[in-house]
Design an enzyme around this catalytic site. Structure first.
Site, short mmCIF file in Angstrom:
data_model
loop_
_atom_site.label_atom_id
_atom_site.label_comp_id
_atom_site.label_asym_id
_atom_site.label_seq_id
_atom_site.Cartn_x
_atom_site.Cartn_y
_atom_site.Cartn_z
N LYS A 24 9.83 -17.31 18.72
CA LYS A 24 10.50 -18.60 18.82
C LYS A 24 9.47 -19.71 18.96
O LYS A 24 8.32 -19.49 19.38
CB LYS A 24 11.48 -18.64 20.00
CG LYS A 24 10.86 -18.41 21.38
CD LYS A 24 10.24 -19.65 22.02
CE LYS A 24 9.65 -19.33 23.39
NZ LYS A 24 8.81 -20.42 23.93
N ASP A 151 14.05 -16.47 28.49
CA ASP A 151 13.97 -16.55 27.03
C ASP A 151 14.64 -15.37 26.32
O ASP A 151 14.80 -15.38 25.10
CB ASP A 151 12.51 -16.62 26.57
CG ASP A 151 11.87 -17.97 26.87
OD1 ASP A 151 12.60 -18.92 27.20
OD2 ASP A 151 10.63 -18.06 26.77
#
Length: 315
Positions: A24, A151
């Protein structure tokens, strides 16, 4: 061993599930003041990018983790690994033994601010759920992801999302086109808790505003406007990362000079991210970064990317 036991052992030996899970980039990371529990409220605009780890799980006599690929030697292979923790959490929820061999084929930079460890946790969770035929709902998996780390839920769903709270409360976002990135990988890593502590030190005595997503950035993602996205990229942790690793400023400058529309530290760093207008520019920026000597390697990737996905199931 009976014939039936031999057949069962042979079946287990053949069983295998492989999951691909993306890295990401934080197109916006707005950080609030430290909370009483030590965490920070965030407005974290995640975008999954096409750099992937692959997690393969097979039945085993005990839980075991192995790893291959770049920087594999930096990956813990004990129960502190998020992939192992994911298998244990899922097994405990269903009252079974977490007896699997988890192999991580690394391609996401290690300790680079791109959620590689979180990706491995999400990938292992989906892989074990599939191997054990548990059929857990997405909400059930996301709940376990949130327990594992801030996350990890986004690594499961991919695409683009706004993360609030610690970053684990996700709202999916629309993305109107492809974006082209270069990621410059630095030597060594940066500890996320250390970067947050430096953020606290740098902001001590100041009025830290409540984090909020930038409407201009969300609109740029929705419309696929790369120029507008470049103008809106922001990372409140960047000053802390640069304070701890001043050499990253040279990397950011090298990528911008080579033609990137925008540059920023990815998450807590030390990987730096460069947004470019097209694939050709991305290739030129990557070459220039390598030639600059300011990074160990440079990787080109597109976004958005799909979240954790089963790519092999046998039998």
């Amino acid at each position: 061993m009976s014939v039936e036991e031999q057949a069962q052992a042979a079946e287990q030996a053949q069983a295998e599930v492989r999951v691909r899970v993306p890295a990401k980039v934080n197109t916006q990371l707005a950080v609030g003041a430290a909370r009483p529990d030590g965490f920070h409220d965030l407005a974290n605009v995640f975008l999954a990018v096409g750099l992937y780890d692959e997690i393969t799980v097979t039945p085993a006599d005990e839980l075991r983790v192995t790893c291959s690929g770049p920087d594999a030697g930096q990956v813990p292979l004990d129960a502190t690994n998020l992939a192992a923790r994911a298998a244990i959490a899922l097994a405990e929820r269903h009252g079974i033994d977490p007896h699997v061999h988890i192999h991580i084929a690394k391609d996401i930079p290690v300790a680079g601010g791109m959620a590689g460890g979180s990706a491995d946790g999400a990938g292992a969770l989906l892989a074990c759920d599939t191997l054990w035929s548990l059929g857990s709902s997405r909400d059930e998996l996301l709940a376990i992801c949130a327990e594992l780390g801030s996350d990890v839920p986004f690594s499961l769903i991919g695409g683009a999302a706004l993360g609030t709270g610690r970053g684990e409360q996700l709202t999916a976002l629309d993305v109107g086109g492809d974006f082209h990135w270069v990621f410059a990988v630095a030597d060594g890593g940066l500890s996320t808790p250390t970067v947050f502590r430096e953020f606290d030190r740098l902001t001590e005595g100041t009025d830290v505003p409540a984090p909020a997503a930038d409407p201009a950035l969300l609109d740029a993602l929705r419309t696929g406007d790369v120029t507008a996205l470049a103008d809106a990229l922001a990372n409140d942790l960047q000053p802390a990362a640069l304070s701890l690793r001043p050499s990253l400023a040279d990397t950011l400058a090298a990528g911008t000079a080579a033609g990137a529309l925008a540059a920023l530290v990815s998450g807590s760093g030390p990987t730096t991210a460069f947004l470019t207008k097209d694939p050709d520019t991305a290739a030129r920026v990557a070459q220039a970064l390598l030639a600059s000597g300011t990074c160990r390697t440079a990787r080109v990737a597109e976004s958005p990317a799909q979240g954790a996905t089963v790519i092999l199931r046998r039998p």
